[in-house]
Design an enzyme around this catalytic site. Structure first.
Site, PDB file in Angstrom:
ATOM      1  N   MET A 189       1.403  -0.935  -0.148  1.00 32.44           N
ATOM      2  CA  MET A 189      -0.390   0.239   0.213  1.00 32.44           C
ATOM      3  C   MET A 189       0.588   1.515   0.136  1.00 32.44           C
ATOM      4  O   MET A 189       0.327   2.835   0.735  1.00 32.44           O
ATOM      5  CB  MET A 189      -1.074  -0.375   0.634  1.00 32.44           C
ATOM      6  CG  MET A 189      -1.614  -1.451   1.354  1.00 32.44           C
ATOM      7  SD  MET A 189      -2.916  -1.275  -0.210  1.00 32.44           S
ATOM      8  CE  MET A 189      -4.228   0.000   0.408  1.00 32.44           C
TER       9      MET A 189
ATOM     10  N   HIS B 177      -3.583  -5.490  -9.676  1.00 34.75           N
ATOM     11  CA  HIS B 177      -4.562  -4.233  -9.208  1.00 34.75           C
ATOM     12  C   HIS B 177      -5.943  -5.273  -9.729  1.00 34.75           C
ATOM     13  O   HIS B 177      -5.934  -5.867 -11.146  1.00 34.75           O
ATOM     14  CB  HIS B 177      -4.372  -3.010 -10.658  1.00 34.75           C
ATOM     15  CG  HIS B 177      -5.372  -1.894  -9.870  1.00 34.75           C
ATOM     16  ND1 HIS B 177      -5.196  -1.353  -8.579  1.00 34.75           N
ATOM     17  CD2 HIS B 177      -6.800  -1.778 -10.618  1.00 34.75           C
ATOM     18  CE1 HIS B 177      -6.406  -0.344  -8.495  1.00 34.75           C
ATOM     19  NE2 HIS B 177      -6.654  -0.528  -9.951  1.00 34.75           N
TER      20      HIS B 177
HETATM   21  C1  GRF Z   1      -5.384  -7.754  -4.221  1.00 30.06           C
HETATM   22  O1  GRF Z   1      -7.041  -7.127  -4.257  1.00 30.06           O
HETATM   23  C2  GRF Z   1      -5.112  -6.724  -4.574  1.00 30.06           C
HETATM   24  O2  GRF Z   1      -5.516  -6.550  -5.842  1.00 30.06           O
HETATM   25  C3  GRF Z   1      -4.294  -5.170  -4.855  1.00 30.06           C
HETATM   26  O3  GRF Z   1      -4.586  -5.654  -2.632  1.00 30.06           O
HETATM   27  C4  GRF Z   1      -5.275  -6.457  -2.483  1.00 30.06           C
HETATM   28  C5  GRF Z   1      -3.902  -7.857  -1.963  1.00 30.06           C
HETATM   29  O4  GRF Z   1      -4.423  -8.838  -1.009  1.00 30.06           O
HETATM   30  N1  GRF Z   1      -3.255  -4.775  -4.940  1.00 30.06           N
HETATM   31  P1  GRF Z   1      -3.713 -10.028  -0.819  1.00 30.06           P
HETATM   32  O5  GRF Z   1      -3.041  -9.133  -0.188  1.00 30.06           O
HETATM   33  O6  GRF Z   1      -2.768 -10.263  -1.577  1.00 30.06           O
HETATM   34  O7  GRF Z   1      -4.427 -10.903  -0.585  1.00 30.06           O
END
Ligand code: GRF
Length: 206
Positions: A99, A118
């Site tokens: 993030m 994404h």
């Molecule tokens: C996923 O939906 C990805 O596409 C986005 O953030 C989410 C991460 O989920 N960038 P995780 O931590 O891999 O379960």
């Protein structure tokens, strides 16, 4: 710029997370099961000390590292991450629910070697809450995208995508869950494509 792995070496992959890490698990399983040939997950780095994905990474026997971002300038934080990547001769970086927007310093150090996943069919619905954006626009389909990371917000060259139907009664949660199933298949496939030599960016190797 990191060196290309030699013909007998295994590509070293780093996964950067901030949260639950389900895409990290999908990549770790694929690497463990030989679905990503000649590659290994060298390290999982989190910018959040309490990211749930860290425990899962340890269960896979993967090295983990926390580089806390809070209260630090972005470039200082990124330089610490870059140092950890360089120390492990990382060839490819997979952002998986990371993030933190990367600084120019980070992108320049690994241009053409940073991937992100994404939860939309980019260029539609970049940024946060992509699944809610799809619902807000009454989209009848959405999906997921793996793309190279550049200076733009979710705007780098697209590597691979998968479409997912949007149902009339979907909530952000139900749509997210349906997209996530496809994310877990798409990301390992995209990594195989990249390691297999699809040319990332025409300018990436200058
Ligand atoms: C996923 O939906 C990805 O596409 C986005 O953030 C989410 C991460 O989920 N960038 P995780 O931590 O891999 O379960």
């Amino acid at each position: 710029m990191p060196q290309e792995p030699g013909p007998t070496e295994r590509a070293q992959i780093a996964i950067l997370i901030s949260g639950r890490g389900s895409n990290m698990v999908a990549l770790a399983e694929a690497a463990r099961d030989g679905q990503i040939p000649n590659a290994e997950i060298a390290i999982v780095i989190s910018d959040e000390a309490n990211a749930g994905g860290l425990v899962k990474a340890e269960e896979f026997g993967l090295e983990t590292l926390i580089v806390e971002r809070r209260g630090r300038p972005r470039v200082e934080h990124d330089r610490e991450v870059i140092a950890a990547l360089q120390a492990r001769h990382i060839d490819l970086i997979c952002l998986a629910g990371y993030m933190r927007v990367l600084s120019r310093v980070f992108i320049d150090a690994y241009r053409g070697r940073i991937l992100n996943i994404h939860p939309s069919l980019l260029p539609l619905f970049p940024g946060l809450d992509a699944q809610q954006q799809a619902l807000d626009h009454a989209a009848t389909s959405s999906g997921c995208t793996v793309h190279f990371v550049d200076e733009t917000l979710d705007g780098g060259p697209i590597i691979s995508q998968r479409a997912v139907p949007v149902h009339k009664d979907d909530t952000a949660e139900s749509l997210s869950a349906r997209i996530l199933i496809e994310e877990h298949k798409l990301y390992p496939e995209a990594v195989v494509m990249v390691l297999g030599g699809i040319d990332p960016l025409p300018t990436a190797r200058v």
